[in-house]
Scaffold this motif. Structure first.
Motif, short mmCIF file in Angstrom:
data_model
loop_
_atom_site.label_atom_id
_atom_site.label_comp_id
_atom_site.label_asym_id
_atom_site.label_seq_id
_atom_site.Cartn_x
_atom_site.Cartn_y
_atom_site.Cartn_z
N UNK A 118 11.65 -6.56 106.45
CA UNK A 118 10.78 -7.73 106.27
C UNK A 118 10.62 -7.94 104.77
N UNK A 119 10.56 -9.18 104.34
CA UNK A 119 10.37 -9.47 102.92
C UNK A 119 8.92 -9.85 102.69
N UNK A 120 8.28 -9.13 101.76
CA UNK A 120 6.87 -9.38 101.42
C UNK A 120 6.68 -9.16 99.92
N UNK A 121 5.60 -9.73 99.42
CA UNK A 121 5.12 -9.42 98.07
C UNK A 121 3.92 -8.51 98.22
N UNK A 122 3.86 -7.48 97.38
CA UNK A 122 2.79 -6.50 97.45
C UNK A 122 2.08 -6.42 96.10
N UNK A 123 0.75 -6.31 96.18
CA UNK A 123 -0.06 -6.15 94.97
C UNK A 123 -0.75 -4.81 95.02
N UNK A 124 -0.74 -4.10 93.89
CA UNK A 124 -1.41 -2.81 93.80
C UNK A 124 -1.32 -2.27 92.39
N UNK A 125 -1.89 -1.10 92.20
CA UNK A 125 -1.88 -0.46 90.88
C UNK A 125 -0.71 0.52 90.82
N UNK A 126 0.15 0.35 89.82
CA UNK A 126 1.33 1.19 89.69
C UNK A 126 0.98 2.54 89.08
N UNK A 127 1.51 3.58 89.70
CA UNK A 127 1.39 4.93 89.16
C UNK A 127 2.80 5.49 89.00
N UNK A 128 3.10 5.99 87.82
CA UNK A 128 4.41 6.59 87.55
C UNK A 128 4.35 8.07 87.90
N UNK A 129 5.32 8.55 88.65
CA UNK A 129 5.37 9.94 89.10
C UNK A 129 6.56 10.62 88.45
N UNK A 130 6.30 11.61 87.62
CA UNK A 130 7.38 12.32 86.93
C UNK A 130 7.70 13.68 87.52
N UNK A 131 6.80 14.26 88.34
CA UNK A 131 6.99 15.65 88.75
C UNK A 131 6.93 15.94 90.25
N UNK A 132 6.21 15.15 91.02
CA UNK A 132 6.02 15.46 92.44
C UNK A 132 7.22 14.99 93.25
N UNK A 134 7.78 15.24 96.27
CA UNK A 134 7.43 14.80 97.61
C UNK A 134 7.05 13.32 97.67
N UNK A 135 7.03 12.67 96.51
CA UNK A 135 6.74 11.24 96.44
C UNK A 135 7.80 10.55 95.59
N UNK A 136 7.85 9.23 95.68
CA UNK A 136 8.80 8.48 94.87
C UNK A 136 8.34 8.41 93.41
#
Length: 147
Positions: A118-132, A134-136
């Motif tokens: 499905x194509x959608x636009x999403x709004x949220x606060x970006x968090x950069x992950x450098x070490x975990x 288990x997440x993107x």
């Protein structure tokens, strides 16, 4: 003097209204997320090699900002975990057609369900992950649908 005060007050009210309505939210494209390099490193805890990111300055300034991005929804598990991808499922990062920078993990305040691609636009606060591992590398928190 009275007219100047009224004009200044109107300008300040306009600025406050613009901020309250989310004009400080930045609409980005997938190209905005490409300023990243990956280096393969051994994760001693898991005994496996993973790609760890080093974010360039164009991406680093987005960390913590409220953003809007449009893409394809892809389910990750049966518990309602989703990512938004630059590409549809057949061309996604997991299928070898793109890099890790082409997907963002979505964290909603309340559960949502989407069909694949499905194509959608999403709004949220970006968090950069450098070490975990288990997440993107890119995580959008407090996500809302912005269609």
């Amino acid at each position: 003097m009275g007219k100047q005060i009224i004009i200044i007050a109107m300008l300040l009210a306009g600025i406050q209204l613009a901020t309250a309505q989310g004009f400080d939210t930045k609409r980005i494209t997938w190209n905005d997320l490409k300023d990243v390099r990956f280096k393969k490193r051994l994760n001693i805890e898991l005994g496996m090699f993973f790609l760890y990111p080093t974010f360039g300055p164009k991406v680093a300034v987005l960390d913590g900002r409220e953003l809007i991005i449009k893409g394809y929804t892809i389910p990750i598990d049966t518990e309602g975990t989703f990512v938004v991808s630059q590409n549809p499922m057949a061309m996604c990062f997991f299928c070898g057609k793109a890099g890790p920078e082409s997907m963002i993990q979505l964290k909603f305040a309340k559960a949502h369900h989407f069909k694949t691609d499905e194509i959608h636009s999403f709004k949220g606060r970006l968090r950069l992950n450098t070490n975990n591992v288990n997440e993107l590398n890119y995580i959008l928190e407090d996500v809302e649908i912005e269609d």
